[in-house]
Design a protein around this motif. Structure first.
Motif, mmCIF file in Angstrom:
data_model
loop_
_atom_site.group_PDB
_atom_site.id
_atom_site.type_symbol
_atom_site.label_atom_id
_atom_site.label_comp_id
_atom_site.label_asym_id
_atom_site.label_seq_id
_atom_site.Cartn_x
_atom_site.Cartn_y
_atom_site.Cartn_z
ATOM 1 N N THR A 61 0.837 -1.198 0.000
ATOM 2 C CA THR A 61 0.000 0.000 0.000
ATOM 3 C C THR A 61 0.875 1.253 0.000
ATOM 4 O O THR A 61 0.539 2.266 -0.621
ATOM 5 C CB THR A 61 -0.947 0.007 1.217
ATOM 6 O OG1 THR A 61 -1.619 -1.250 1.269
ATOM 7 C CG2 THR A 61 -1.969 1.115 1.105
ATOM 8 N N ARG A 112 0.837 4.289 -2.664
ATOM 9 C CA ARG A 112 0.793 5.726 -2.354
ATOM 10 C C ARG A 112 1.860 6.474 -3.145
ATOM 11 O O ARG A 112 1.620 7.557 -3.685
ATOM 12 C CB ARG A 112 1.067 5.944 -0.865
ATOM 13 C CG ARG A 112 -0.160 5.901 0.001
ATOM 14 C CD ARG A 112 0.221 6.173 1.452
ATOM 15 N NE ARG A 112 -0.842 5.718 2.350
ATOM 16 C CZ ARG A 112 -1.949 6.442 2.583
ATOM 17 N NH1 ARG A 112 -2.095 7.630 2.023
ATOM 18 N NH2 ARG A 112 -2.894 5.955 3.371
ATOM 19 N N ASN A 172 1.309 9.407 -5.807
ATOM 20 C CA ASN A 172 1.915 10.725 -5.621
ATOM 21 C C ASN A 172 2.803 11.125 -6.790
ATOM 22 O O ASN A 172 2.981 12.314 -7.046
ATOM 23 C CB ASN A 172 2.722 10.760 -4.326
ATOM 24 C CG ASN A 172 1.805 10.802 -3.117
ATOM 25 O OD1 ASN A 172 0.703 11.353 -3.190
ATOM 26 N ND2 ASN A 172 2.234 10.190 -2.013
ATOM 27 N N ILE A 206 -7.511 5.515 0.955
ATOM 28 C CA ILE A 206 -6.584 4.397 0.811
ATOM 29 C C ILE A 206 -6.558 3.607 2.104
ATOM 30 O O ILE A 206 -6.341 4.179 3.179
ATOM 31 C CB ILE A 206 -5.158 4.888 0.478
ATOM 32 C CG1 ILE A 206 -5.180 5.729 -0.805
ATOM 33 C CG2 ILE A 206 -4.220 3.700 0.299
ATOM 34 C CD1 ILE A 206 -3.824 6.303 -1.182
#
Ligand SMILES: C[S@@+](CC[C@H](N)C(=O)[O-])C[C@H]1O[C@@H](n2cnc3c(N)ncnc32)[C@H](O)[C@@H]1O
Lengths: 356, 262
Positions: free
Chosen positions: A182, A186, A190, A205
């Protein structure tokens, strides 16, 4: 280098090959050798264009000789994504592909590699390299303006990124049970998506066990993507590290179909009545594909009183048969078979619609 | 001396038409020989063409066959008579009997451009490292004389590949004239079959789960019949495979080079 000395006895990649030989030769018959050699040779990628980046990579890609397979035009200049009607002009296929999802590939038989993605002035990367066939489940999910969408097993995020390109999702719920994966997801988001699209109002998320989703949030989402963990056939044949065919993961491997069915069932429960669920894997295995879908549909009906309908993906496969090699006559769902001339996949997908 | 119009370099004496005629060459053949010699002159060749030609005639070739040899391998003119004689004798010593010897030279005249020392070291290598018998060596030389021009490292790699990866024993390598093929040709066809599931490396007991195709059907079929009957694949697949494999090898080499450099 001496041949005899370098051969390890039972590396997981070898065990994987033995396993595939035993199961897929029966399942695929005469096509298996062609799929096998493709799996064991360098795969092809697609470049998912990032519309959030201002980098003008489009011209670059075109000058290198690749083109967007989704808006691919045939010799008569017909655009495949426009052809919402069948050739006889009668049945509309009911698929509206988002014009924002663009994925560039090199032509059939061309083995040129892509350049790594480059950042624009804001630091957003120009494109994401992924198996072009992995874009198909996202297209098949058919996200519409204002939809609530759940991506149940999302990391590292290739498909999430493709879904975000549509820019029509009103709320996206991104989940993956693995915390470390995870984190990677991210990072991916980003580096590709501007902050204003990643706010709490638009995106959540999480790192839950997806099988529990039915208890958390039922009857909620218009679209659910269930891209489950599987034997990842290509990876299992090429990399000994982190290989699900290694001896100490036999149990985990045996439990996969059960886990997959539980994830799909959770996805089904999370969808709202009328909502659509897309199940996908990157394995050729019938017991992880068709059988899982059948199992989940059965349990949904018997134990949860949820009626489901299988939605045909034929219109989609017809649109893209120039780019991918689809398995002929699958009894349920569609599958991209690896082939040396277009070495994408394997990708299995099956679409369900909740009737109740 | 009645040199050809192109004869300008004084240091190189070309065989006179007259002397060629004496050896039995027609005027036209003599002209062709002149051409062959003059094309090599820049490399300092052709000093003693006449005696070299004589060696070939003595070996049993007639004038037109000698001419064919020169066409196939103009460098032959550059080899001195004594060396030529030595090299021929060496081939005889290695077991090429009359008839075989001539056929081998006719098929691959370049074999006579290779120094005796080189031939000996290749033969030594094949005997000591690859365990071919003397008789097998003779057959290799007879059927695949190009082996004497191979780089020894490449040769070792090829042998090991075929022996260990393909599980082929020396007798079959000889019988099916393995050494006529380059390493890349062998590897490409084998790797294609192996990845399609049609070829297996035998285990320690020499056993495989499938029956491997014989070396001759792997190597000696033309591409079409190789694809239809052995690999059961399309030409397009094989074309792409060759491209991919070439890249794999290049990257492997780079990687190994990198490891060695460290
Ligand atoms: C095939 S990958 C997903 C790939 C991703 N959709 C993409 O396109 O980049 C499967 C993922 O499922 C996750 N997973 C495994 N078990 C899970 C569970 N019980 N609940 C949710 N996710 C799980 C794994 O961590 C893995 O990241």
């Amino acid at each position: 280098e001496k041949w005899a000395a370098t051969r390890v006895k039972h590396p997981p990649t070898r065990l994987a090959l033995q396993h595939f030989d035993a199961t897929y030769s029966g399942q695929l018959g005469k096509i298996w050798p062609s799929v096998r050699v493709a799996l064991l040779s360098e795969r092809k990628y697609g470049a998912l264009l990032n519309h959030f980046s201002n980098h003008n990579v489009l011209e670059d890609l075109q000058s290198q000789g690749c083109s967007d397979f989704i808006s691919y035009r045939d010799e008569e200049g017909r655009c495949f994504c426009e052809s919402t009607a069948d050739s006889d002009g009668q049945q509309p296929s009911g698929l509206q592909l988002s014009p924002n999802i663009q994925c560039f590939v090199f032509p059939r038989g061309d083995v040129t590699r892509f350049q790594p993605a480059r950042p624009d002035l804001c630091g957003l990367l120009s494109h994401y390299l992924m198996d072009a066939a992995s874009v198909l489940p996202c297209l098949a999910l058919d996200v519409q303006e204002g939809h609530n969408v759940l991506d149940l097993c999302a990391a590292p995020g290739g498909k999430t990124l493709a879904l975000l390109q549509t820019q029509s999702i009103s709320f996206l719920c991104v989940n993956d049970a693995s915390v470390s994966r995870t984190m990677r997801l991210r990072k991916v988001l980003n580096s590709y998506v501007p902050k204003e699209f990643l706010t709490n109002e638009k995106l959540r998320i999480t790192s839950f066990d997806g099988t529990q989703w039915g208890d958390i949030e039922r009857n909620t989402f218009d679209r659910v993507l269930v891209d489950v963990p599987c034997t990842t056939d290509r990876h299992s044949l090429m990399e000994d590290d982190n290989n699900i065919f290694s001896k100490n993961r036999i149990g985990e491997r045996r439990r996969l179909p059960q886990l997959q069915a539980e994830l799909l069932l959770a996805g089904i429960q999370a969808a709202c009545p009328g909502g659509e669920i897309l199940y996908s894997t990157c394995t050729l295995s019938q017991s992880q594909n068709q059988s899982v879908v059948e199992q989940a549909v059965f349990v949904a009906r018997e134990n949860h009183d949820i009626q489901l309908q299988v939605v045909s993906l034929r219109p989609l496969t017809q649109m893209f048969q120039n780019t991918f090699y689809f398995a002929p006559d699958l009894r349920l769902g569609e599958m991209v078979l690896p082939h040396l001339t277009s070495n994408f996949g394997p990708i299995y997908m099956c679409k369900l619609r909740r009737l109740t | 001396e009645p040199g050809s119009p192109s004869s300008t370099a004084a240091s190189v004496s070309e065989p006179s038409l007259h002397s060629l005629a004496e050896l039995g060459f027609t005027e036209a053949q003599a002209g062709q020989i002149h051409q062959a010699v003059s094309s090599l002159k820049k490399r300092g060749a052709g000093r003693d063409v006449l005696s070299s030609l004589t060696v070939m005639l003595v070996l049993g070739f007639n004038c037109s066959s000698v001419l064919k040899l020169l066409e196939k391998c103009p460098e032959l003119c550059t080899v001195k008579e004594a060396q030529l004689q030595q090299r021929i004798n060496n081939l005889r010593k290695l077991g090429l009997i009359e008839g075989s010897l001539q056929r081998t030279v006719a098929h691959y005249p370049d074999v006579l451009t290779v120094p005796v020392k080189t031939v000996k070291s290749v033969m030594h290598f094949l005997r000591e490292k690859c365990l071919f018998t003397s008789q097998q060596l003779t057959h290799i030389l007879r059927d695949s004389p190009q082996v004497v021009l191979e780089d020894l490292d490449q040769l070792e790699y090829k042998f090991q590949y075929v022996y260990f990866r393909m599980g082929v024993k020396q007798a079959d390598m000889v019988k099916f004239r393995l050494f006529r093929f380059t390493l890349d040709e062998v590897r490409c066809r084998h790797a294609f079959l192996e990845r399609r599931g049609f070829y297996q490396t035998p285990d320690k007991k020499g056993q495989t789960l499938i029956i491997n195709p014989r070396l001759d059907s792997v190597l000696h079929s033309d591409l079409d019949s190789f694809l239809t009957h052995v690999a059961q694949a399309s030409a397009e697949e094989y074309r792409v495979f060759q491209k991919l494999l070439a890249r794999e090898w290049k990257e492997e080499e780079l990687q190994q080079g990198g490891i060695q450099a460290e």
